[in-house]
Design a protein around this motif. Structure first.
Motif, mmCIF file in Angstrom:
data_model
loop_
_atom_site.group_PDB
_atom_site.id
_atom_site.type_symbol
_atom_site.label_atom_id
_atom_site.label_comp_id
_atom_site.label_asym_id
_atom_site.label_seq_id
_atom_site.Cartn_x
_atom_site.Cartn_y
_atom_site.Cartn_z
ATOM 1 N N MET A 50 -33.098 -11.886 -29.474
ATOM 2 C CA MET A 50 -33.652 -10.700 -30.119
ATOM 3 C C MET A 50 -32.914 -9.458 -29.621
ATOM 4 O O MET A 50 -32.630 -9.309 -28.440
ATOM 5 C CB MET A 50 -35.138 -10.600 -29.793
ATOM 6 N N ALA A 51 -32.603 -8.544 -30.526
ATOM 7 C CA ALA A 51 -31.874 -7.327 -30.182
ATOM 8 C C ALA A 51 -32.762 -6.394 -29.353
ATOM 9 O O ALA A 51 -33.941 -6.233 -29.627
ATOM 10 C CB ALA A 51 -31.419 -6.613 -31.446
ATOM 11 N N ALA A 52 -32.143 -5.784 -28.355
ATOM 12 C CA ALA A 52 -32.860 -4.837 -27.491
ATOM 13 C C ALA A 52 -32.641 -3.418 -27.983
ATOM 14 O O ALA A 52 -31.582 -3.090 -28.518
ATOM 15 C CB ALA A 52 -32.367 -4.983 -26.057
ATOM 16 N N VAL A 53 -33.635 -2.588 -27.805
ATOM 17 C CA VAL A 53 -33.538 -1.164 -28.111
ATOM 18 C C VAL A 53 -33.594 -0.453 -26.769
ATOM 19 O O VAL A 53 -34.618 -0.455 -26.087
ATOM 20 C CB VAL A 53 -34.680 -0.697 -29.038
ATOM 21 N N ILE A 54 -32.457 0.127 -26.379
ATOM 22 C CA ILE A 54 -32.287 0.720 -25.060
ATOM 23 C C ILE A 54 -32.143 2.234 -25.198
ATOM 24 O O ILE A 54 -31.378 2.724 -26.027
ATOM 25 C CB ILE A 54 -31.028 0.144 -24.360
ATOM 26 N N GLY A 55 -32.856 2.974 -24.360
ATOM 27 C CA GLY A 55 -32.789 4.429 -24.404
ATOM 28 C C GLY A 55 -31.972 4.994 -23.258
ATOM 29 O O GLY A 55 -31.862 4.381 -22.199
ATOM 30 N N TYR A 56 -31.393 6.175 -23.499
ATOM 31 C CA TYR A 56 -30.677 6.898 -22.452
ATOM 32 C C TYR A 56 -31.128 8.349 -22.494
ATOM 33 O O TYR A 56 -31.102 9.002 -23.547
ATOM 34 C CB TYR A 56 -29.158 6.818 -22.643
ATOM 35 N N ALA A 57 -31.574 8.864 -21.348
ATOM 36 C CA ALA A 57 -32.037 10.249 -21.227
ATOM 37 C C ALA A 57 -31.272 10.918 -20.099
ATOM 38 O O ALA A 57 -30.997 10.295 -19.080
ATOM 39 C CB ALA A 57 -33.535 10.281 -20.935
ATOM 40 N N ARG A 58 -30.929 12.203 -20.293
ATOM 41 C CA ARG A 58 -30.199 12.923 -19.250
ATOM 42 C C ARG A 58 -30.533 14.403 -19.303
ATOM 43 O O ARG A 58 -30.667 14.983 -20.377
ATOM 44 C CB ARG A 58 -28.682 12.762 -19.447
ATOM 45 N N THR A 59 -30.687 14.982 -18.131
ATOM 46 C CA THR A 59 -30.743 16.434 -17.992
ATOM 47 C C THR A 59 -29.717 16.818 -16.944
ATOM 48 O O THR A 59 -29.281 15.981 -16.148
ATOM 49 C CB THR A 59 -32.128 16.954 -17.550
ATOM 50 N N SER A 60 -29.335 18.075 -16.952
ATOM 51 C CA SER A 60 -28.302 18.532 -16.032
ATOM 52 C C SER A 60 -28.826 18.866 -14.651
ATOM 53 O O SER A 60 -28.123 18.749 -13.670
ATOM 54 C CB SER A 60 -27.589 19.760 -16.603
ATOM 55 N N THR A 61 -30.078 19.322 -14.579
ATOM 56 C CA THR A 61 -30.595 19.791 -13.298
ATOM 57 C C THR A 61 -32.011 19.311 -13.056
ATOM 58 O O THR A 61 -32.718 18.897 -13.976
ATOM 59 C CB THR A 61 -30.620 21.334 -13.248
ATOM 60 N N VAL A 62 -32.442 19.417 -11.817
ATOM 61 C CA VAL A 62 -33.805 19.063 -11.433
ATOM 62 C C VAL A 62 -34.799 19.989 -12.125
ATOM 63 O O VAL A 62 -35.908 19.586 -12.460
ATOM 64 C CB VAL A 62 -33.959 19.138 -9.895
#
Length: 189
Positions: free
Chosen positions: A1-13
Protein backbone atom coordinates in the motif's frame (compact mmCIF):
# COMPACT_ATOMS: atom_id res chain seq x y z
CA UNK A 1 0.00 0.00 0.00
CA UNK A 2 1.29 3.48 -0.90
CA UNK A 3 2.34 5.70 1.99
CA UNK A 4 1.42 9.36 2.32
CA UNK A 5 4.39 11.10 3.94
CA UNK A 6 4.45 14.71 5.12
CA UNK A 7 7.32 17.16 5.40
CA UNK A 8 7.12 20.32 7.53
CA UNK A 9 9.81 22.96 8.04
CA UNK A 10 10.24 26.33 9.67
CA UNK A 11 13.37 28.44 9.71
CA UNK A 12 13.47 29.35 13.38
CA UNK A 13 12.32 28.29 16.82
CA UNK A 14 10.14 31.43 16.93
CA UNK A 15 7.98 29.90 14.20
CA UNK A 16 6.87 27.02 16.44
CA UNK A 17 3.19 27.78 15.83
CA UNK A 18 3.81 27.60 12.10
CA UNK A 19 5.43 24.19 12.42
CA UNK A 20 2.54 22.92 14.53
CA UNK A 21 0.04 24.26 11.97
CA UNK A 22 1.90 22.50 9.14
CA UNK A 23 1.93 19.23 11.09
CA UNK A 24 -1.81 19.57 11.78
CA UNK A 25 -2.56 20.25 8.08
CA UNK A 26 -0.40 17.32 6.98
CA UNK A 27 -2.18 14.97 9.39
CA UNK A 28 -5.54 16.22 8.06
CA UNK A 29 -4.30 15.48 4.51
CA UNK A 30 -3.85 11.84 5.48
CA UNK A 31 -0.13 11.72 6.15
CA UNK A 32 0.72 8.60 8.13
CA UNK A 33 4.18 9.89 8.95
CA UNK A 34 5.46 13.49 9.16
CA UNK A 35 9.09 14.57 9.09
CA UNK A 36 9.49 18.01 10.71
CA UNK A 37 12.44 20.28 11.35
CA UNK A 38 13.47 23.79 12.33
CA UNK A 39 16.20 24.72 9.89
CA UNK A 40 16.86 27.35 7.24
CA UNK A 41 16.16 26.23 3.69
CA UNK A 42 19.77 26.96 2.76
CA UNK A 43 21.14 24.71 5.50
CA UNK A 44 21.38 20.94 5.47
CA UNK A 45 17.89 19.54 5.98
CA UNK A 46 18.35 16.11 7.58
CA UNK A 47 14.63 15.41 8.00
CA UNK A 48 13.99 16.14 4.31
CA UNK A 49 16.85 13.81 3.37
CA UNK A 50 15.38 11.14 5.64
CA UNK A 51 11.87 11.61 4.20
CA UNK A 52 13.16 11.37 0.64
CA UNK A 53 15.07 8.23 1.57
CA UNK A 54 11.97 6.66 3.13
CA UNK A 55 9.69 7.13 0.10
CA UNK A 56 9.01 4.15 -2.18
CA UNK A 57 7.34 3.51 -5.53
CA UNK A 58 3.76 4.82 -5.46
CA UNK A 59 4.17 6.89 -2.27
CA UNK A 60 3.25 10.56 -2.07
CA UNK A 61 5.22 13.36 -0.38
CA UNK A 62 2.95 16.11 0.95
CA UNK A 63 3.97 19.66 1.95
CA UNK A 64 1.77 22.56 2.97
CA UNK A 65 3.55 25.14 0.82
CA UNK A 66 6.24 25.01 -1.83
CA UNK A 67 8.66 27.26 0.07
CA UNK A 68 8.73 24.72 2.91
CA UNK A 69 10.25 22.18 0.49
CA UNK A 70 12.52 23.96 -1.99
CA UNK A 71 14.81 26.97 -1.87
CA UNK A 72 14.76 27.70 -5.61
CA UNK A 73 13.31 26.43 -8.87
CA UNK A 74 16.51 24.47 -9.49
CA UNK A 75 16.20 22.86 -6.04
CA UNK A 76 12.52 22.14 -6.66
CA UNK A 77 13.20 20.55 -10.03
CA UNK A 78 15.98 18.45 -8.49
CA UNK A 79 13.65 17.21 -5.75
CA UNK A 80 10.89 16.48 -8.27
CA UNK A 81 13.37 14.58 -10.47
CA UNK A 82 14.39 12.45 -7.47
CA UNK A 83 10.74 11.79 -6.68
CA UNK A 84 9.85 10.92 -10.28
CA UNK A 85 12.87 8.61 -10.52
CA UNK A 86 11.37 6.61 -7.66
CA UNK A 87 7.78 7.00 -8.96
CA UNK A 88 6.78 9.15 -5.99
CA UNK A 89 4.16 11.89 -6.28
CA UNK A 90 4.28 15.34 -4.70
CA UNK A 91 1.25 17.17 -3.32
CA UNK A 92 1.40 20.83 -2.30
CA UNK A 93 -1.65 21.67 -0.21
CA UNK A 94 -1.62 25.45 -0.64
CA UNK A 95 -0.58 27.00 -3.92
CA UNK A 96 -2.53 30.23 -3.99
CA UNK A 97 -5.67 28.54 -2.74
CA UNK A 98 -5.35 25.48 -4.96
CA UNK A 99 -3.79 22.09 -4.35
CA UNK A 100 -1.17 20.84 -6.79
CA UNK A 101 -0.43 17.16 -7.36
CA UNK A 102 2.49 16.14 -9.58
CA UNK A 103 0.90 12.80 -10.28
CA UNK A 104 -1.06 14.63 -12.98
CA UNK A 105 0.40 16.41 -16.06
CA UNK A 106 -1.44 19.61 -15.13
CA UNK A 107 -0.07 19.43 -11.61
CA UNK A 108 3.52 19.08 -12.89
CA UNK A 109 3.05 22.05 -15.22
CA UNK A 110 1.49 24.23 -12.51
CA UNK A 111 4.20 23.38 -10.01
CA UNK A 112 7.00 24.26 -12.40
CA UNK A 113 5.34 27.55 -13.37
CA UNK A 114 4.52 28.52 -9.80
CA UNK A 115 8.04 27.63 -8.70
CA UNK A 116 9.43 29.97 -11.35
CA UNK A 117 7.10 32.77 -10.22
CA UNK A 118 8.10 32.23 -6.57
CA UNK A 119 11.79 32.44 -7.47
CA UNK A 120 11.14 35.60 -9.50
CA UNK A 121 9.31 37.18 -6.54
CA UNK A 122 12.20 36.30 -4.23
CA UNK A 123 14.71 37.86 -6.62
CA UNK A 124 12.63 41.06 -6.73
CA UNK A 125 12.39 41.13 -2.93
CA UNK A 126 16.17 40.73 -2.59
CA UNK A 127 16.73 43.48 -5.16
CA UNK A 128 14.42 45.84 -3.24
CA UNK A 129 16.24 44.91 -0.03
CA UNK A 130 19.65 45.71 -1.57
CA UNK A 131 18.30 49.01 -2.89
CA UNK A 132 16.93 49.89 0.56
CA UNK A 133 20.26 49.07 2.23
CA UNK A 134 22.18 51.14 -0.35
CA UNK A 135 19.83 54.09 0.23
CA UNK A 136 20.15 53.80 4.03
CA UNK A 137 23.96 53.62 3.73
CA UNK A 138 24.00 56.73 1.51
CA UNK A 139 21.91 58.55 4.14
CA UNK A 140 24.18 57.32 6.93
CA UNK A 141 21.35 55.38 8.59
CA UNK A 142 22.59 51.84 7.95
CA UNK A 143 25.11 50.45 10.37
CA UNK A 144 24.70 46.75 9.64
CA UNK A 145 24.47 44.20 12.39
CA UNK A 146 26.96 44.19 15.21
CA UNK A 147 29.08 41.06 14.88
CA UNK A 148 28.08 38.62 17.61
CA UNK A 149 31.67 37.76 18.54
CA UNK A 150 32.62 41.43 18.94
CA UNK A 151 30.03 41.73 21.71
CA UNK A 152 32.10 39.24 23.66
CA UNK A 153 35.49 40.87 23.02
CA UNK A 154 36.02 41.70 26.72
CA UNK A 155 35.25 38.10 27.73
CA UNK A 156 37.66 36.81 25.07
CA UNK A 157 40.49 39.02 26.34
CA UNK A 158 39.73 38.11 29.97
CA UNK A 159 39.82 34.38 29.27
CA UNK A 160 43.06 34.77 27.30
CA UNK A 161 44.57 36.70 30.23
CA UNK A 162 43.61 33.76 32.45
CA UNK A 163 45.62 31.47 30.17
CA UNK A 164 42.71 29.79 28.36
CA UNK A 165 43.61 28.56 24.88
CA UNK A 166 41.84 30.29 21.93
CA UNK A 167 40.15 27.05 20.85
CA UNK A 168 38.72 26.64 24.36
CA UNK A 169 37.66 30.30 24.47
CA UNK A 170 35.72 29.79 21.24
CA UNK A 171 34.03 26.68 22.60
CA UNK A 172 33.11 28.31 25.94
CA UNK A 173 31.68 31.43 24.35
CA UNK A 174 30.04 29.72 21.39
CA UNK A 175 31.89 31.74 18.76
CA UNK A 176 34.24 30.81 15.96
CA UNK A 177 37.93 30.24 16.59
CA UNK A 178 38.75 32.73 13.82
CA UNK A 179 36.70 35.36 15.68
CA UNK A 180 38.74 34.75 18.84
CA UNK A 181 42.01 35.24 16.92
CA UNK A 182 40.58 38.35 15.23
CA UNK A 183 39.64 39.88 18.59
CA UNK A 184 43.00 39.00 20.13
CA UNK A 185 44.86 40.34 17.10
CA UNK A 186 42.91 43.61 17.17
CA UNK A 187 43.79 44.06 20.84
CA UNK A 188 47.51 43.65 20.08
CA UNK A 189 47.49 46.24 17.30
Amino acid sequence: MAAVIGYARTSTVEQEAGLEAQQRDLAAAGCTRVYAERVSSVATRPQLTEALGYLRDGDVLVVTKLDRLARSVADLLGIIARLEERKVGLRVLSMGGAEVDTRTPTGRLMLTMLGAVAEFERALMLERQREGIAKAKAEGKYQGRVPTAQRQADAVRQLKAEGVRPVDIARRLGIGRASVYRILGAGAA
